[in-house]
Design an enzyme around this catalytic site. Structure first.
Site, PDB file in Angstrom:
ATOM      1  N   LYS A   1     -13.681  -6.451  -5.738  1.00 33.66           N
ATOM      2  CA  LYS A   1     -14.755  -5.504  -6.082  1.00 33.66           C
ATOM      3  C   LYS A   1     -15.581  -6.066  -7.260  1.00 33.66           C
ATOM      4  O   LYS A   1     -16.804  -6.009  -7.261  1.00 33.66           O
ATOM      5  CB  LYS A   1     -14.180  -4.136  -6.469  1.00 33.66           C
ATOM      6  CG  LYS A   1     -13.682  -3.288  -5.291  1.00 33.66           C
ATOM      7  CD  LYS A   1     -13.312  -1.884  -5.775  1.00 33.66           C
ATOM      8  CE  LYS A   1     -12.796  -0.984  -4.673  1.00 33.66           C
ATOM      9  NZ  LYS A   1     -12.450   0.370  -5.101  1.00 33.66           N
TER      10      LYS A   1
ATOM     11  N   HIS B   1       1.268  -6.922  26.871  1.00 27.34           N
ATOM     12  CA  HIS B   1       0.686  -7.935  27.758  1.00 27.34           C
ATOM     13  C   HIS B   1      -0.156  -8.925  26.965  1.00 27.34           C
ATOM     14  O   HIS B   1      -1.007  -9.605  27.528  1.00 27.34           O
ATOM     15  CB  HIS B   1      -0.115  -7.243  28.864  1.00 27.34           C
ATOM     16  CG  HIS B   1       0.765  -6.371  29.712  1.00 27.34           C
ATOM     17  ND1 HIS B   1       1.256  -6.766  30.933  1.00 27.34           N
ATOM     18  CD2 HIS B   1       1.310  -5.150  29.448  1.00 27.34           C
ATOM     19  CE1 HIS B   1       2.046  -5.808  31.407  1.00 27.34           C
ATOM     20  NE2 HIS B   1       2.100  -4.818  30.523  1.00 27.34           N
TER      21      HIS B   1
ATOM     22  N   GLU C   1      -1.274  -2.451   0.587  1.00 21.79           N
ATOM     23  CA  GLU C   1      -1.889  -2.394  -0.738  1.00 21.79           C
ATOM     24  C   GLU C   1      -0.865  -1.990  -1.813  1.00 21.79           C
ATOM     25  O   GLU C   1      -1.047  -2.283  -2.983  1.00 21.79           O
ATOM     26  CB  GLU C   1      -3.058  -1.392  -0.699  1.00 21.79           C
ATOM     27  CG  GLU C   1      -4.238  -1.810  -1.556  1.00 21.79           C
ATOM     28  CD  GLU C   1      -5.471  -0.935  -1.343  1.00 21.79           C
ATOM     29  OE1 GLU C   1      -5.556  -0.222  -0.320  1.00 21.79           O
ATOM     30  OE2 GLU C   1      -6.351  -0.952  -2.214  1.00 21.79           O
TER      31      GLU C   1
HETATM   32  O1  PA5 Z   1      -5.993   2.876  -2.295  1.00 21.93           O
HETATM   33  C1  PA5 Z   1      -6.949   2.645  -2.997  1.00 21.93           C
HETATM   34  O2  PA5 Z   1      -7.025   3.030  -4.180  1.00 21.93           O
HETATM   35  C2  PA5 Z   1      -8.158   1.871  -2.456  1.00 21.93           C
HETATM   36  O3  PA5 Z   1      -7.935   1.383  -1.192  1.00 21.93           O
HETATM   37  C3  PA5 Z   1      -9.369   2.779  -2.462  1.00 21.93           C
HETATM   38  O4  PA5 Z   1      -9.113   3.906  -1.680  1.00 21.93           O
HETATM   39  C4  PA5 Z   1     -10.625   2.065  -1.933  1.00 21.93           C
HETATM   40  O5  PA5 Z   1     -10.804   0.843  -2.582  1.00 21.93           O
HETATM   41  C5  PA5 Z   1     -11.859   2.955  -2.120  1.00 21.93           C
HETATM   42  O6  PA5 Z   1     -12.016   3.266  -3.478  1.00 21.93           O
HETATM   43  P1  PA5 Z   1     -12.943   4.443  -3.966  1.00 21.93           P
HETATM   44  O7  PA5 Z   1     -12.430   5.728  -3.400  1.00 21.93           O
HETATM   45  O8  PA5 Z   1     -12.860   4.403  -5.452  1.00 21.93           O
HETATM   46  O9  PA5 Z   1     -14.337   4.146  -3.467  1.00 21.93           O
END
Ligand code: PA5
Length: 427
Positions: free
Chosen positions: A414, A300, A279
């Site tokens: 989202k 394996h 990410e």
């Molecule tokens: O790293 C990030 O910002 C994302 O992966 C969030 O953790 C994830 O989308 C969850 O978001 P939130 O904590 O706002 O629900």
């Protein structure tokens, strides 16, 4: 505590004046909290900024939950659950007949069957819920919370208020307004720390403390790492070394990094690592694709591809030198399985030999390798390791001239969910 980094090539040859100068700028920007995405550099010195009152509040809340609950349900997705799950799984024994308290996750997928069965499972147990969402608007955890909040209210009536804890942003989001309205206990996700860098905030610390692990030692490990990696030195700063090697391999057209371990307890640490790097780096059509394997299991199966498939991948081994419990191979009277030649060898020694064998086989298959070695799995070492990965990930993304702290692709999805399901304001 330290992490040893080894590389199958010659690291010294990778240190050019250009990369050293580029990293020096990146390093200074991080120290001074300037540069791309610097509003989200709060995690960089969070371990040393954390105050005693905050740690005490987390520990006291965890102690209360441990006293009055059999289960803590943690609702969250992405960075709001992976960090605590990674640490808890890495530190908890594989089998325990009666855990003092179970930590169960929800809201990280939308399986109606899972949620229905979970609520049934909770019926004869005392329960606390910790709902975690920095934005307070993510659909999957919000949906799970809608069900679990009703479950708690139906079961506990007024007492439900003291059995629901919210971890969210201090200023915005539906979860914040809802928790204020209901009067739930609240922990803040600092505005300058994004989800995947938040494991050492209340997001990770509360569930980890509830599971019975020492958050003080975890934070101690992270603070040591923070101090260690403040020093800009291409030869001793292993977070820089890891970033330089992976950047070099990326520039040599390798597109996949596989994090390989020999310890199944690290499966969720690998998931956390995949989220962190995937990410943070995977933007603007750049970045290494982070994958993981668990050896010997995957030797394996995927081992075949690694040895012989397309030459697009390199491996990073995460090796734990000493295990807490081990077994030695004993001598069998009739040696029917012909394993007496292994007599006296511990299973961890077998794994280390397996590492050597895998490493040289894959090297002959032209798979470059990075080795990351830590002594043993404990809170302090894991705190150090988490920080090592976060700081190295930031260097890596900056080397690609990418903002490590946003996630526009995830935000696209989202928003699309809101549109498809016709959320008011998104039609
Ligand atoms: O790293 C990030 O910002 C994302 O992966 C969030 O953790 C994830 O989308 C969850 O978001 P939130 O904590 O706002 O629900």
């Amino acid at each position: 505590m330290t992490i040893k980094v080894t590389y199958s090539g010659d690291y010294q040859q990778l240190i050019s004046p250009e990369i050293e100068a580029k990293l020096n700028v990146i390093h200074n920007n991080m120290q001074n909290k300037t540069g791309l995405g610097s509003d989200y550099l709060g995690w960089y010195d969070w371990a040393s900024r954390m105050n005693e009152t905050f740690l005490q509040e987390i520990q006291q809340t965890a102690d209360r939950i441990r006293q009055n609950s059999d289960v803590l349900v943690v609702i969250g997705i992405g960075g709001s659950y992976l960090g605590s799950k990674a640490v808890i799984e890495a530190l908890t024994p594989h089998f325990h007949t009666k855990p003092e308290i179970e930590v169960i996750y929800a809201g990280h997928h939308v399986s109606g069957e899972y949620l229905a069965k979970l609520m049934k499972y909770l019926n004869d147990k005392e329960v606390t819920v910790n709902v975690i969402s920095k934005s307070g608007t993510t659909t999957e955890p919000a949906l799970a919370f809608r069900f679990l909040q009703k479950y708690m209210e139906d079961r506990y009536g007024e007492e439900a208020v003291s059995r629901i804890i919210v971890t969210t942003d201090a200023e915005k989001g539906s979860l914040l307004s809802l928790s204020k309205e209901k009067g739930y206990q609240r922990f803040e996700v600092p505005a300058d720390i994004g989800g995947r860098y938040s494991v050492l905030t209340a997001v990770g610390l509360l569930p980890i403390a509830v599971a019975g692990h020492s958050i003080r030692d975890l934070v101690k490990g992270a603070s040591t790492a923070e101090k260690t990696f403040k020093k800009f030195d291409m030869n001793s700063n292993v977070a820089i070394q890891y970033a330089v090697i992976r950047n070099h391999l990326y520039n040599q057209n390798y597109s996949i990094e596989i994090l390989a371990t020999f310890e199944p307890k690290l499966a969720y640490l690998q998931e956390w690592w995949k989220q962190l790097f995937g990410e943070s780096e995977g933007k603007e059509q750049k970045g290494l694709f982070p994958a993981s394997v668990s050896f010997s299991t995957d030797l394996h199966s995927l081992g075949q591809y690694i040895q012989d498939g397309q030459r697009i991948l390199f491996e990073s081994f995460l090796i734990i030198e000493e295990t807490a419990t081990d077994l030695s191979v004993f001598t069998a009277e009739n040696n029917g399985d012909e394993l007496n030649y292994l007599s006296g060898l511990t299973l961890n020694e077998f794994n280390l030999a397996c590492y050597e064998a895998t490493s040289s086989a894959h090297l002959s298959g032209e798979v470059p390798q990075i080795g990351l070695t830590i002594k043993e799995l404990n809170e302090e070492n894991i705190g150090f390791l988490l920080y090592f990965y976060m700081v190295s990930c930031a260097y890596s993304a900056y080397l690609l001239e990418i903002n490590p702290f946003d996630q526009p692709g995830v935000e696209d999805y989202k928003t699309n969910i809101f549109k498809i399901l016709q959320k008011p304001g998104f039609i």
